[in-house]
Enzyme design. Structure first.
Site, PDB file in Angstrom:
ATOM      1  N   GLN A 277     -40.773  26.724  66.127  1.00  0.00           N
ATOM      2  CA  GLN A 277     -41.220  27.541  66.897  1.00  0.00           C
ATOM      3  C   GLN A 277     -40.263  27.220  68.010  1.00  0.00           C
ATOM      4  OE1 GLN A 277     -43.621  24.353  68.999  1.00  0.00           O
ATOM      5  NE2 GLN A 277     -43.922  24.769  71.222  1.00  0.00           N
ATOM      6  N   ASP A 388     -28.446  39.787  68.024  1.00  0.00           N
ATOM      7  CA  ASP A 388     -28.547  38.600  67.569  1.00  0.00           C
ATOM      8  C   ASP A 388     -28.616  37.519  65.907  1.00  0.00           C
ATOM      9  OD1 ASP A 388     -29.374  36.237  68.460  1.00  0.00           O
ATOM     10  OD2 ASP A 388     -31.311  36.028  68.659  1.00  0.00           O
TER      11      ASP A 388
END
Length: 535
Positions: A277, A388
């Site tokens: 998550q 990223d």
């Protein structure tokens, strides 16, 4: 052999007198056999004996994928064929995933019904009489060299060594590949072992005669590569060892889930095990269409515009390289789902911090960094930007295979805390100063991030700039501060990190350079390396 699909046949040899033209190179093992504990991996989907490398990782935490373009871990076969070839042989088993797919077994002969273009071909099985779509990278023209189990096509010398330098491979494990340096020639790569070098690989150039034959040394010539392999399977005759076993390799991933399965209905996915998550969503292991194991990234509503995502996804799915996660399919209405292939070792960050990390030494870590640089060199060639790049967005599979994930998604995030490039959600410690301060994201800001990723590898997952908060990092880096050399890390590797962190973006190296430097690191830069306590 790893399988009995294409055992070399006995052959008669032609012998003619030509000038000797032998080309033999030894490649020292980047993975000394004594350094990595080995454990048999799952044999599922392998063409040869099951591979082995490191102890099992902790619970997988993320998702991954596979593709093939410039270099491939699985053999790269020919694409669309000229000359009207319509009968093909199956290289692997395939289980149908949809009602329009065709299941087949390795060795089965298939008649191609439509033309050989695209990733999925309409085919008729000569064994079962059934017709359906097949993945084009699972077959090769009948009686062609591509159909031989030992033929790996267009893989690099380094990739062949990565496959052959497995502690479980017996001496004489081999493959044949295209020569990188001589057009039209081939290379025979063979695993060897001696007490001085440990496990290593020898490469022999296979030259072509004007008359069409082949030879490694001119005194022993052959009509075909099949005859050459058959001969050297019985006699070493100058090689380091006779050929014993075809190099094992994983079954390749298909290009996409099935024909025309791109925008898929949400109901076709079953989310089964939550793997992780983050700020913007969750990652699940799941099943597509009741048949196919996948990873599913679910994005929180409002994370990005569905229209912008779909537009970007069309570009992302065209990026195809074995060290990039291939995008399989999408659910384009909110909540957006991103479907990729499932990769069982999870994120590189969790892998480094887990039980396996303590067994990894510099040769494995540098090889993993070279794989990441290879994927990013492809991104560089395609004029794309990741935005990223960090260990949390690299995924790990069997045998320390690493692939770059989540490329391009960061640009689409609409969260104010993220777009302002401040706060907890933005990865400031990995971001080049010109990108963090002014939003100038380029492939050169990705190079900066790669330098930070190298510190994650050499510290087994430590957070960069330990003890410093984001604001402090930005201020200090602007003033010229750079992280010191990690403990046990060679100065030459820290120097490479510092090149990635040069203030002027255009002065940073290319990913092409980084890949070459890291692939040759233990022959060109650190030939005297000795393992330490942690590296």
């Amino acid at each position: 052999m790893g399988s009995n699909k294409s055992k070399p046949k006995d052959a008669s040899q032609r012998r003619r007198s030509l000038e000797p033209s032998e080309n033999v190179h030894g490649a020292g093992g980047a993975f000394p056999a004594s350094q990595t504990p080995s454990k048999p991996a799952s044999a599922d989907g392998h063409r040869g004996p099951s591979a082995a490398f490191v102890p099992p990782a902790a619970e997988p935490k993320l998702f991954g994928g596979f593709n093939s373009s410039d270099t491939v871990t699985s053999p790269q076969r020919a694409g669309p064929l000229a000359g009207g070839v319509t009968t093909f042989v199956a290289l692997y088993d395939y289980e149908s995933r949809t009602e329009t797919d065709l299941s087949f077994k390795k060795g089965e002969r298939l008649q191609i019904v439509n033309n050989t273009e695209g990733d999925w071909w309409l085919a008729h099985s000569l064994s079962t009489g059934q017709t359906g779509y097949i993945p084009s990278n699972y077959v090769a023209p009948s009686d062609s060299i591509q159909a031989e189990e030992w033929y790996f096509g267009k893989i690099t010398r380094r990739e062949s060594e990565r496959l052959l330098l497995n502690a479980e491979n017996p001496r004489g494990t081999f493959l044949v590949r295209e020569s990188e340096t001589t057009k039209g020639a081939y290379c025979l790569s063979v695993s060897d072992f001696d007490n001085a070098k440990g496990l290593n690989v020898k490469h022999y150039k296979i030259r072509k005669l004007d008359s069409g034959g082949f030879y490694i040394t001119s005194r022993t010539q052959f009509n075909s590569l099949q005859q050459l392999v058959a001969y050297y399977s019985k006699h070493a005759d100058g090689l380091c060892h006779r050929l014993t076993t075809v190099c094992p390799t994983s079954k390749p991933q298909t290009q996409g889930l099935a024909k025309d399965a791109w925008e898929i209905p949400r109901e076709s996915l079953r989310l089964e095990v939550k793997l992780g998550q983050g700020c913007f969503g969750e990652v699940w292991m799941g099943t597509w269409n009741g048949t196919t194991r996948v990873a599913i990234k679910t994005l929180k509503p409002g994370t990005m515009s569905p229209e912008a995502f779909l537009q970007e996804a069309q570009v992302m799915k065209k990026l195809r390289h074995e060290k990039l996660v291939q995008l399989y399919a999408v659910v384009s209405e909110e909540p957006i789902y991103i479907v990729t292939e499932y990769m069982n070792k999870g994120s590189l960050l969790d892998f480094l911090k887990g039980e396996t990390g303590k067994y990894l030494r510099l040769p494995q870590l540098v090889d993993m960094s070279a794989q990441i640089a290879s994927g990013m060199a492809y991104v560089e060639r395609m004029n794309y930007v990741h935005r990223d790049l960090r260990a949390a967005n690299i995924l790990v599979g069997e045998n320390l295979v690493c692939k770059v994930a989540d490329f391009g998604l960061a640009r689409l995030i609409e969260d104010n805390e993220y777009t302002a490039r401040q706060g907890a959600k933005f990865p400031i410690k990995w971001t080049a100063p010109e990108a963090a301060l002014y939003g100038r994201f380029t492939i050169k800001s990705d190079v900066w991030s790669f330098g930070i990723l190298l510190t994650e590898l050499t510290t087994k997952g430590r957070v960069p700039y330990p003890g410093m908060v984001n604001r402090e990092v930005l201020d200090q880096v602007e003033r010229g501060y750079r992280m010191p050399c990690p403990p046990e890390c060679p100065e030459s590797l820290h120097d490479l990190m510092c090149q990635c962190w040069r203030k002027e973006p255009e002065e940073r190296p290319t990913f092409e350079y980084l890949q070459a430097f890291l692939e040759d690191y233990f022959t060109s830069t650190e030939p005297q390396y000795q393992p330490g306590e942690n590296l």
